[in-house]
Design a protein around this motif. Structure first.
Motif, PDB file in Angstrom:
ATOM      1  N   VAL A  51      49.775  30.419  11.691  1.00  0.00           N
ATOM      2  CA  VAL A  51      50.446  30.801  12.935  1.00  0.00           C
ATOM      3  C   VAL A  51      49.492  31.555  13.842  1.00  0.00           C
ATOM      4  O   VAL A  51      49.296  31.207  15.013  1.00  0.00           O
ATOM      5  N   VAL A  52      48.873  32.594  13.309  1.00  0.00           N
ATOM      6  CA  VAL A  52      48.067  33.502  14.131  1.00  0.00           C
ATOM      7  C   VAL A  52      46.785  32.832  14.629  1.00  0.00           C
ATOM      8  O   VAL A  52      46.418  32.964  15.800  1.00  0.00           O
ATOM      9  N   SER A  53      46.092  32.115  13.751  1.00  0.00           N
ATOM     10  CA  SER A  53      44.833  31.501  14.176  1.00  0.00           C
ATOM     11  C   SER A  53      45.059  30.388  15.185  1.00  0.00           C
ATOM     12  O   SER A  53      44.288  30.232  16.143  1.00  0.00           O
ATOM     13  N   ASN A  54      46.126  29.610  15.007  1.00  0.00           N
ATOM     14  CA  ASN A  54      46.414  28.566  15.994  1.00  0.00           C
ATOM     15  C   ASN A  54      46.821  29.158  17.332  1.00  0.00           C
ATOM     16  O   ASN A  54      46.463  28.629  18.390  1.00  0.00           O
ATOM     17  N   LEU A  55      47.569  30.260  17.310  1.00  0.00           N
ATOM     18  CA  LEU A  55      47.936  30.917  18.566  1.00  0.00           C
ATOM     19  C   LEU A  55      46.677  31.405  19.282  1.00  0.00           C
ATOM     20  O   LEU A  55      46.553  31.273  20.501  1.00  0.00           O
ATOM     21  N   ALA A  56      45.729  31.959  18.520  1.00  0.00           N
ATOM     22  CA  ALA A  56      44.478  32.438  19.112  1.00  0.00           C
ATOM     23  C   ALA A  56      43.649  31.300  19.699  1.00  0.00           C
ATOM     24  O   ALA A  56      42.915  31.491  20.671  1.00  0.00           O
ATOM     25  N   ASN A  57      43.783  30.118  19.114  1.00  0.00           N
ATOM     26  CA  ASN A  57      43.027  28.961  19.585  1.00  0.00           C
ATOM     27  C   ASN A  57      43.765  28.142  20.641  1.00  0.00           C
ATOM     28  O   ASN A  57      43.234  27.134  21.134  1.00  0.00           O
ATOM     29  N   GLY A  58      44.972  28.537  20.977  1.00  0.00           N
ATOM     30  CA  GLY A  58      45.759  27.779  21.942  1.00  0.00           C
ATOM     31  C   GLY A  58      46.277  26.464  21.393  1.00  0.00           C
ATOM     32  O   GLY A  58      46.536  25.524  22.158  1.00  0.00           O
ATOM     33  N   THR A  59      46.457  26.395  20.070  1.00  0.00           N
ATOM     34  CA  THR A  59      46.847  25.134  19.430  1.00  0.00           C
ATOM     35  C   THR A  59      48.094  25.257  18.564  1.00  0.00           C
ATOM     36  O   THR A  59      48.319  24.422  17.691  1.00  0.00           O
ATOM     37  N   LYS A 106      46.603  34.898  25.117  1.00  0.00           N
ATOM     38  CA  LYS A 106      46.520  33.493  25.515  1.00  0.00           C
ATOM     39  C   LYS A 106      47.890  32.883  25.771  1.00  0.00           C
ATOM     40  O   LYS A 106      48.088  32.171  26.766  1.00  0.00           O
ATOM     41  N   CYS A 107      48.831  33.127  24.884  1.00  0.00           N
ATOM     42  CA  CYS A 107      50.106  32.405  25.018  1.00  0.00           C
ATOM     43  C   CYS A 107      50.952  32.922  26.172  1.00  0.00           C
ATOM     44  O   CYS A 107      51.851  32.216  26.644  1.00  0.00           O
ATOM     45  N   PHE A 108      50.689  34.153  26.622  1.00  0.00           N
ATOM     46  CA  PHE A 108      51.422  34.680  27.774  1.00  0.00           C
ATOM     47  C   PHE A 108      50.676  34.457  29.095  1.00  0.00           C
ATOM     48  O   PHE A 108      51.160  34.855  30.150  1.00  0.00           O
ATOM     49  N   ALA A 109      49.511  33.825  29.033  1.00  0.00           N
ATOM     50  CA  ALA A 109      48.766  33.524  30.259  1.00  0.00           C
ATOM     51  C   ALA A 109      49.412  32.347  30.991  1.00  0.00           C
ATOM     52  O   ALA A 109      49.946  31.433  30.348  1.00  0.00           O
ATOM     53  N   PRO A 110      49.406  32.346  32.323  1.00  0.00           N
ATOM     54  CA  PRO A 110      49.987  31.227  33.067  1.00  0.00           C
ATOM     55  C   PRO A 110      49.348  29.896  32.670  1.00  0.00           C
ATOM     56  O   PRO A 110      48.133  29.799  32.515  1.00  0.00           O
ATOM     57  N   GLY A 111      50.184  28.886  32.464  1.00  0.00           N
ATOM     58  CA  GLY A 111      49.691  27.558  32.126  1.00  0.00           C
ATOM     59  C   GLY A 111      49.286  27.378  30.685  1.00  0.00           C
ATOM     60  O   GLY A 111      48.715  26.338  30.321  1.00  0.00           O
ATOM     61  N   SER A 112      49.570  28.358  29.835  1.00  0.00           N
ATOM     62  CA  SER A 112      49.178  28.247  28.435  1.00  0.00           C
ATOM     63  C   SER A 112      49.853  27.061  27.760  1.00  0.00           C
ATOM     64  O   SER A 112      51.056  26.836  27.943  1.00  0.00           O
ATOM     65  N   ALA A 136      46.397  44.259  30.343  1.00  0.00           N
ATOM     66  CA  ALA A 136      47.476  44.832  31.151  1.00  0.00           C
ATOM     67  C   ALA A 136      48.419  43.745  31.659  1.00  0.00           C
ATOM     68  O   ALA A 136      49.651  43.927  31.682  1.00  0.00           O
ATOM     69  N   GLU A 137      47.865  42.613  32.047  1.00  0.00           N
ATOM     70  CA  GLU A 137      48.702  41.515  32.548  1.00  0.00           C
ATOM     71  C   GLU A 137      49.603  40.968  31.445  1.00  0.00           C
ATOM     72  O   GLU A 137      50.764  40.617  31.696  1.00  0.00           O
ATOM     73  N   THR A 138      49.078  40.894  30.234  1.00  0.00           N
ATOM     74  CA  THR A 138      49.887  40.411  29.109  1.00  0.00           C
ATOM     75  C   THR A 138      51.051  41.351  28.852  1.00  0.00           C
ATOM     76  O   THR A 138      52.184  40.906  28.631  1.00  0.00           O
ATOM     77  N   LYS A 139      50.786  42.649  28.877  1.00  0.00           N
ATOM     78  CA  LYS A 139      51.857  43.617  28.657  1.00  0.00           C
ATOM     79  C   LYS A 139      52.975  43.427  29.679  1.00  0.00           C
ATOM     80  O   LYS A 139      54.167  43.423  29.325  1.00  0.00           O
ATOM     81  N   GLN A 140      52.615  43.257  30.937  1.00  0.00           N
ATOM     82  CA  GLN A 140      53.636  43.091  31.972  1.00  0.00           C
ATOM     83  C   GLN A 140      54.414  41.787  31.792  1.00  0.00           C
ATOM     84  O   GLN A 140      55.631  41.739  32.025  1.00  0.00           O
ATOM     85  N   ARG A 141      53.739  40.752  31.353  1.00  0.00           N
ATOM     86  CA  ARG A 141      54.428  39.471  31.125  1.00  0.00           C
ATOM     87  C   ARG A 141      55.391  39.571  29.946  1.00  0.00           C
ATOM     88  O   ARG A 141      56.480  38.994  29.968  1.00  0.00           O
ATOM     89  N   ILE A 142      55.001  40.294  28.913  1.00  0.00           N
ATOM     90  CA  ILE A 142      55.887  40.488  27.770  1.00  0.00           C
ATOM     91  C   ILE A 142      57.095  41.318  28.189  1.00  0.00           C
ATOM     92  O   ILE A 142      58.249  40.998  27.848  1.00  0.00           O
ATOM     93  N   ILE A 143      56.861  42.377  28.913  1.00  0.00           N
ATOM     94  CA  ILE A 143      57.964  43.219  29.396  1.00  0.00           C
ATOM     95  C   ILE A 143      58.924  42.398  30.247  1.00  0.00           C
ATOM     96  O   ILE A 143      60.149  42.484  30.090  1.00  0.00           O
ATOM     97  N   SER A 144      58.397  41.581  31.131  1.00  0.00           N
ATOM     98  CA  SER A 144      59.245  40.735  31.975  1.00  0.00           C
ATOM     99  C   SER A 144      60.033  39.730  31.140  1.00  0.00           C
ATOM    100  O   SER A 144      61.216  39.472  31.405  1.00  0.00           O
TER     101      SER A 144
END
Length: 419
Positions: free
Chosen positions: A56-64, A127-133, A169-177
């Motif tokens: 789970v964790v390694s694939n999330l880190a790799n965007g896969t 990565k997973c909370f970035a736009p377009g992930s 910081a951007e990830t934190k705000q996206r998670i909060i939202s």
């Protein structure tokens, strides 16, 4: 902890390569019991947790994650979007690995593996909370995200310095939202109320505005549904299953810890919830048979050892009742894990968990169960958050209660409690 120093002949890169989950357990996967050849119980636990969590964790880190995670669903799976399975996998895995990742770095084999998993965990969330992930998690559809946002929130409460503070910081705000977006859906009148409560408790803990009604409703209703002797009703009625451990006790205690810290409830309210969880933990320890098995009762038994989250959390908190020695819990849960995770079919060829209780048994999966759901299993590994020098890990093996009882040895009496 085995503080073996990998210095000199071995490069750091070589060590990390050897730390892959497949390599870690390759020598111990030969039979149902051979995994016990680990040098000690702690080594067995962390290697097993790393094996479970890494896909789970390694694939999330790799965007896969979405690309590579096989998705098996219950034969009776309902009409909810299957996309919820990915948030399930992430939230539940993170909640289980959080205490282990919170330990400080060291140069042991365990420390190197833990550091890598922690870095992947943080990178994966960024990565997973970035736009377009390609691994964007579903918070917008269905009610299921209420559940697994709660486990992700619980992971941040369990390891704020390891999993929350290092995020961009951007990830934190996206998670909060994302968490706040769930307020347009009401949790069901059951253990689900605590999912809403703990998510709001996390928001409160990081200084965000919180929904006071949602925060308070879980503890309020569950206290009204309390049946006695450590058991809460799941709604107005008692359900004889493991939801007091999967959800109710841990989320009640963790929510009230934040509320007590913020002076929103009196300390005695938290203290009572903890006493009830301790009482429930007594029953959990006694439920483990001399052979290291436990009853396959109630729904969600595909969550496997997640059934022992309450006992595991009490051990992590160093709040075990006097009648239970830490080594009893370690030895009992080690035997359960060996029995369960050594059974062929529990993992697929790439180490993803498969539907089942002990092996691959898709027919027993409930209508809401898919591959991501299974990562509740990590919640029995919480004591890895205790350092390797702790008595939980260093004390000599001790027979657990039922093992002593059925061997004709002295064991502690048991009585109900009135709180």
């Amino acid at each position: 902890m085995e503080r073996r120093k990998f210095i000199g002949a071995f490069s750091l890169a070589g060590i990390i390569g050897a730390m892959s989950p497949k390599n870690i357990l390759a020598a111990t996967d030969k039979s149902k019991t051979s995994i016990g050849y680990a040098i000690n119980d702690r080594e067995y636990w962390w290697k097993l947790l790393n094996k479970i969590a890494s896909p789970v964790v390694s694939n999330l880190a790799n965007g896969t994650l979405i690309k590579n995670m096989p998705v098996e669903k219950s034969p009776t799976f309902d009409s909810r979007s299957l996309s919820v399975t990915y948030l399930e996998a992430v939230g539940r895995t993170y909640a289980g690995i959080a205490p282990w990742l919170a330990l400080p770095d060291d140069e042991s084999a365990e420390g190197i593996a833990r550091k890598k998993l922690r870095a992947d965990a943080v990178n994966g969330l960024n990565k997973c909370f970035a736009p377009g992930s390609p691994d964007a998690l579903n918070f917008a559809k269905d009610y299921q995200p209420i559940v697994d946002a709660a486990y992700l929130a619980q992971s941040f409460l369990r390891a704020p310095k390891a999993l929350w503070e290092p995020l961009e910081a951007e990830t934190k705000q996206r998670i909060i939202s994302a968490f706040k977006s769930l307020r347009n859906r009401k949790p069901f009148k059951s253990n689900w109320l605590l999912f809403g409560s703990i998510t709001e408790a996390f928001l409160l803990s990081v200084g965000e505005d919180y929904d006071a009604e949602r925060l308070n409703e879980g503890p309020k209703k569950l206290n009204e549904w309390y049946k006695g002797d450590g058991w809460y009703g799941d709604g107005p009625n008692l359900a004889f299953d493991y939801y007091n451990s999967f959800v109710i006790h841990p989320m009640m205690v963790d929510t009230l810890a934040v509320m007590a810290d913020k002076k929103l409830v009196e300390q005695k309210v938290y203290d009572l919830a903890l006493k009830r969880m301790q009482r429930y933990a007594v029953g959990q320890e006694r439920m483990i048979s001399p052979e290291g098995t436990y009853p396959a009762i109630g729904r969600s038994i595909t969550y496997r050892t997640g059934a022992f989250q309450a006992l595991s959390q009490v051990a992590l908190m160093e709040k075990l009742p006097e009648s239970i020695k830490p080594a009893q819990v370690r030895c009992a849960l080690t035997k359960v894990k060996q029995n369960m995770y050594g059974t062929p079919g529990t993992f697929d060829k790439n180490d993803w968990l498969q539907l089942g209780f002990c092996g691959h048994q898709s027919e027993i999966a409930d209508y809401y169960t898919s591959t991501g759901s299974l990562y509740m299993a990590t919640l029995s590994f919480l004591p890895l958050g205790l350092p390797a020098s702790h008595d939980f890990w260093t004390a000599k093996p001790v027979a657990w209660t039922s093992k002593r009882a059925w061997a004709g040895e002295a064991f502690a009496k048991d009585y109900h409690v009135d709180y």
